[in-house]
Design a protein around this motif. Structure first.
Motif, short mmCIF file in Angstrom:
data_model
loop_
_atom_site.label_atom_id
_atom_site.label_comp_id
_atom_site.label_asym_id
_atom_site.label_seq_id
_atom_site.Cartn_x
_atom_site.Cartn_y
_atom_site.Cartn_z
N ASP A 6 0.80 -1.22 0.00
CA ASP A 6 0.00 0.00 0.00
C ASP A 6 0.84 1.28 0.00
OD1 ASP A 6 1.01 -0.06 2.54
OD2 ASP A 6 -0.92 0.01 3.58
N GLY A 7 2.16 1.13 -0.14
CA GLY A 7 3.04 2.30 -0.19
C GLY A 7 3.57 2.75 1.15
N THR A 8 3.12 2.14 2.23
CA THR A 8 3.68 2.49 3.54
C THR A 8 5.07 1.88 3.70
OG1 THR A 8 2.55 0.59 4.56
CG2 THR A 8 1.42 2.73 4.63
N ILE A 9 5.83 2.44 4.62
CA ILE A 9 7.22 2.03 4.84
C ILE A 9 7.28 1.07 6.03
CG2 ILE A 9 9.54 2.83 5.47
CD1 ILE A 9 8.81 5.51 4.12
N ARG A 10 8.02 -0.01 5.87
CA ARG A 10 8.24 -0.93 6.98
C ARG A 10 9.22 -0.29 7.96
NH1 ARG A 10 9.46 -6.55 3.66
NH2 ARG A 10 7.75 -6.34 2.15
N GLN A 11 8.80 -0.15 9.18
CA GLN A 11 9.63 0.52 10.18
C GLN A 11 10.90 -0.28 10.45
OE1 GLN A 11 7.56 1.82 13.70
NE2 GLN A 11 9.44 2.03 14.88
N LEU A 12 12.01 0.43 10.47
CA LEU A 12 13.31 -0.17 10.72
C LEU A 12 13.72 0.01 12.17
CD1 LEU A 12 15.15 1.11 7.54
CD2 LEU A 12 14.76 -1.28 8.08
N ASP A 13 14.46 -0.97 12.65
CA ASP A 13 15.08 -0.88 13.97
C ASP A 13 16.58 -0.77 13.74
OD1 ASP A 13 16.23 -1.36 16.52
OD2 ASP A 13 14.55 -2.64 17.11
N PRO A 14 17.25 0.24 14.28
CA PRO A 14 18.70 0.37 14.06
C PRO A 14 19.53 -0.68 14.75
CG PRO A 14 17.97 2.00 15.64
CD PRO A 14 16.74 1.32 15.13
N PHE A 15 18.87 -1.58 15.48
CA PHE A 15 19.55 -2.69 16.12
C PHE A 15 18.95 -4.00 15.64
CE2 PHE A 15 19.72 0.92 18.98
CZ PHE A 15 21.08 0.99 19.26
N LYS A 16 19.77 -5.04 15.58
CA LYS A 16 19.30 -6.35 15.14
C LYS A 16 18.42 -6.98 16.19
CE LYS A 16 23.39 -7.31 12.31
NZ LYS A 16 24.55 -8.22 12.10
N LYS A 17 17.44 -7.72 15.72
CA LYS A 17 16.55 -8.44 16.64
C LYS A 17 17.28 -9.62 17.27
CE LYS A 17 12.96 -5.86 15.82
NZ LYS A 17 12.41 -4.96 16.83
#
Length: 359
Positions: free
Chosen positions: A348-359
């Motif tokens: 739908d054009g939304t951005i997947r939120q990023l985490d600056p740290f690895k899970k």
């Protein structure tokens, strides 16, 4: 031909697992133990606020150049005592990064006195433009421009700042119709709150207007002149609104604008992106025009290590990349390192939120 015994083959997965475990154990980690999503682009100098562009198929990054001037941290950002610009470049994401010589120093900007903060760049008709915020001789932030025939400089500054410019964080977006626009502004040390009446007011406060129930201070936008050196019109507010079309309020610190404007276009929509500053998010809002209004949509990235972050977004070979910074190498807010990571969009054009740290 090399032959393996059954015992050797059986031991191979264990050896590989041991190698991976060793690598993970020796991976750089934040003070709280978390592993970083990405590593610094360069490690021999501190660069922040990375403004990335693709020129002639190569990635060029225009950051601010952090230095340690021995100034304590404060809300006005006096500790950010940058005085020159260095350009980074690479032929592809993940490729070797070249650090180019000084592109311009504050001493070569006739109108400026100090603090060459987050820049941006543009290209048009054989000329490269470097847009530079700095304090003028009276201590007021203005935005100037310098030009070069090379994307890495050296750049020659215009003798005066752009007429009608103020505050910090210029970001220039060129649309498919050939028109270009500058987005700019930042509160607290960026002085945007001191321009709320349209004129500079040194008594307006050191942070924001502290009017939590009123529309938040807005970033500015102005269409650029054909020569890319001036505004073609007076600047206007960039409206960021909620789902109901109402302005985001000053007290909504997780959604309101703080600094670090950046605009890109995808699928016919305009994405206005920015930093929330004291709540440490990168956000985005979507509109149908480069002037907005832009409907708040969500976070691009969760808080990084360090006080805040400042970003840019580019498309390269049909993939999208986020450039940002943190304090991994120094653990000091004024000595930052630029990074990059791939970003992704939903259907739908939304951005997947990023985490600056690895899970």
């Amino acid at each position: 031909m090399r032959f393996y015994t059954i015992a050797t083959l059986a031991a191979a997965p264990l050896a590989l697992a041991g190698t991976l475990a060793f690598a993970q154990a020796n991976e750089p980690r934040a003070p709280d133990g978390r592993a970083y999503l990405a590593q610094p682009l360069v490690t021999d100098l501190y660069v922040a606020d990375p403004s990335a562009h693709v020129f002639n198929g190569r990635i060029y990054v225009y950051p601010s150049h952090d230095v340690d001037a021995g100034i304590p941290d404060d809300d006005l950002g006096n500790q950010y005592a940058m005085h020159d610009y260095r350009v980074l470049s690479m032929d592809r994401p993940g490729g070797p990064v070249t650090v180019h010589p000084v592109a311009i120093d504050v001493k070569q900007i006739p109108w400026a006195s100090k603090q060459t903060w987050a820049p941006d760049a543009a290209y048009k008709n054989g000329t490269y433009y470097l847009y530079m915020p700095a304090r003028d001789k009276a201590g007021v932030f203005r935005i100037g421009v310098a030009t070069s025939t090379s994307p890495t400089g050296p750049f020659k500054a215009e003798p005066t700042p752009i007429s009608g410019s103020f505050s910090i964080d210029p970001a220039v977006f060129s649309d498919s119709d050939g028109q270009s626009y500058m987005y700019f502004g930042g509160i607290w040390g960026g002085q945007l709150q001191r321009w709320a009446t349209g004129r500079f007011d040194a008594t307006a406060g050191d942070t924001d207007l502290r009017q939590d129930d009123k529309p938040a201070l807005a970033p500015k936008v102005a269409r650029m002149s054909a020569d890319m050196k001036q505004f073609a019109e007076p600047s206007r507010d960039v409206q960021i609104v909620d789902e109901a079309g109402n302005p985001i309020l000053g007290g909504d610190h997780e959604r309101r604008f703080f600094e670090a404007s950046w605009l890109f276009k995808r699928g016919g929509k305009y994405y206005f992106t920015y930093s929330t500053g004291d709540t440490h998010f990168l956000n985005y809002a979507i509109g149908d025009s480069p002037y907005g209004p832009f409907r708040y949509t969500g976070h691009i990235m969760s808080p990084v290590q360090g006080w805040t972050t400042h970003h840019s977004i580019i498309q390269f070979s049909d993939r999208w990349w986020l450039f940002y910074h943190d304090t991994q190498l120094s653990n000091k807010n004024h000595l930052r390192s630029a990074k990059m990571t791939e970003m992704f969009f939903n259907a739908d054009g939304t951005i997947r939120q990023l985490d600056p740290f690895k899970k």
